[in-house]
Design an enzyme around this catalytic site. Structure first.
Site, PDB file in Angstrom:
ATOM      1  N   GLY A   1       5.561  -2.665   1.609  1.00  0.00           N
ATOM      2  CA  GLY A   1       5.576  -3.679   0.964  1.00  0.00           C
ATOM      3  C   GLY A   1       6.504  -3.515  -0.287  1.00  0.00           C
ATOM      4  O   GLY A   1       7.183  -2.595  -0.302  1.00  0.00           O
ATOM      5  N   ALA A   2       5.859  -4.264  -1.247  1.00  0.00           N
ATOM      6  CA  ALA A   2       6.698  -4.321  -2.656  1.00  0.00           C
ATOM      7  C   ALA A   2       6.783  -3.039  -3.379  1.00  0.00           C
ATOM      8  O   ALA A   2       7.779  -2.637  -4.001  1.00  0.00           O
ATOM      9  CB  ALA A   2       6.016  -5.342  -3.653  1.00  0.00           C
ATOM     10  N   ALA A   3       5.454  -2.176  -2.876  1.00  0.00           N
ATOM     11  CA  ALA A   3       5.751  -0.584  -3.601  1.00  0.00           C
ATOM     12  C   ALA A   3       6.872  -0.225  -2.967  1.00  0.00           C
ATOM     13  O   ALA A   3       7.325   0.979  -3.775  1.00  0.00           O
ATOM     14  CB  ALA A   3       4.430   0.022  -3.048  1.00  0.00           C
TER      15      ALA A   3
ATOM     16  N   SER B   1       0.905  -1.088  -0.028  1.00  0.00           N
ATOM     17  CA  SER B   1      -0.086   0.078  -0.014  1.00  0.00           C
ATOM     18  C   SER B   1       0.751   1.223  -0.015  1.00  0.00           C
ATOM     19  O   SER B   1       2.158   1.260  -0.125  1.00  0.00           O
ATOM     20  CB  SER B   1      -0.825   0.114   1.200  1.00  0.00           C
ATOM     21  OG  SER B   1      -0.204  -0.008   2.435  1.00  0.00           O
TER      22      SER B   1
ATOM     23  N   THR C   1      -1.338   0.520  -6.142  1.00  0.00           N
ATOM     24  CA  THR C   1      -1.402   0.038  -4.981  1.00  0.00           C
ATOM     25  C   THR C   1      -2.864   0.499  -4.209  1.00  0.00           C
ATOM     26  O   THR C   1      -3.665   1.028  -5.025  1.00  0.00           O
ATOM     27  CB  THR C   1      -0.230   0.478  -4.002  1.00  0.00           C
ATOM     28  OG1 THR C   1      -0.359  -0.356  -2.778  1.00  0.00           O
ATOM     29  CG2 THR C   1      -0.190   1.690  -3.965  1.00  0.00           C
ATOM     30  N   TYR C   2      -3.115   0.558  -3.155  1.00  0.00           N
ATOM     31  CA  TYR C   2      -4.426   1.017  -2.443  1.00  0.00           C
ATOM     32  C   TYR C   2      -3.931   1.956  -1.243  1.00  0.00           C
ATOM     33  O   TYR C   2      -2.696   1.906  -0.825  1.00  0.00           O
ATOM     34  CB  TYR C   2      -5.361   0.064  -2.092  1.00  0.00           C
ATOM     35  CG  TYR C   2      -4.561  -1.015  -0.861  1.00  0.00           C
ATOM     36  CD1 TYR C   2      -4.703  -0.602   0.420  1.00  0.00           C
ATOM     37  CD2 TYR C   2      -3.773  -2.006  -1.122  1.00  0.00           C
ATOM     38  CE1 TYR C   2      -4.222  -1.453   1.456  1.00  0.00           C
ATOM     39  CE2 TYR C   2      -3.147  -2.629  -0.169  1.00  0.00           C
ATOM     40  CZ  TYR C   2      -3.480  -2.512   1.180  1.00  0.00           C
ATOM     41  OH  TYR C   2      -2.816  -3.255   2.143  1.00  0.00           O
TER      42      TYR C   2
END
EC number: 4.1.1.11
Length: 128
Positions: free
Chosen positions: A73-75, A25, A57-58
């Site tokens: 995270g991955a972002a 996110s 993402t959100y």
């Protein structure tokens, strides 16, 4: 048939931090969300102006006033603290509504303070 239109944009935001261990996110200051007409859990497209990376993402609502733009995270691998990004939310609408739609654009400074906002085709509203 519905079309996807830009709903809101936070322009030139600066990434303040990243947390690779989080599930994913982007955390955005609550005040910026309100000014930009965005909300928690809304899907966004993020563009990194420094490296050209684009990712979806959100939103997670951050603490009001901290001016936090944190990638989780991955972002967090897509932009580093200090990178300039554009955060865009979209909406589906019927073509008749879309023809007259005016998205909300929020411009922030290098500290993520909102400087002005406007709907496309309307006058700027200067903030702060």
């Amino acid at each position: 048939m519905k079309v996807h239109m830009l709903k809101s944009k936070i322009h030139n935001a600066i990434v303040t931090s990243g947390d690779l261990e989080y599930e994913g996110s982007i955390t955005i200051d609550k005040e910026l969300l309100e000014i930009a007409d965005m909300m928690a859990n809304e899907k966004v497209l993020v563009v990194n102006n420094n490296n050209g990376e684009r990712f979806e993402t959100y939103i997670i609502e951050g603490t009001r006033g901290l001016r936090e733009i944190q990638l989780n995270g991955a972002a967090a691998r897509c932009a580093l603290p200090g990178d300039e990004i554009i955060i865009m939310a979209f909406a589906e609408m019927e073509p008749e509504e879309a023809r007259n739609w005016q998205p909300m654009i929020v411009i922030v400074d290098r500290m993520n303070n909102p400087k002005r906002r406007h709907r496309v085709g309307k006058d700027n509203e200067y903030l702060g």
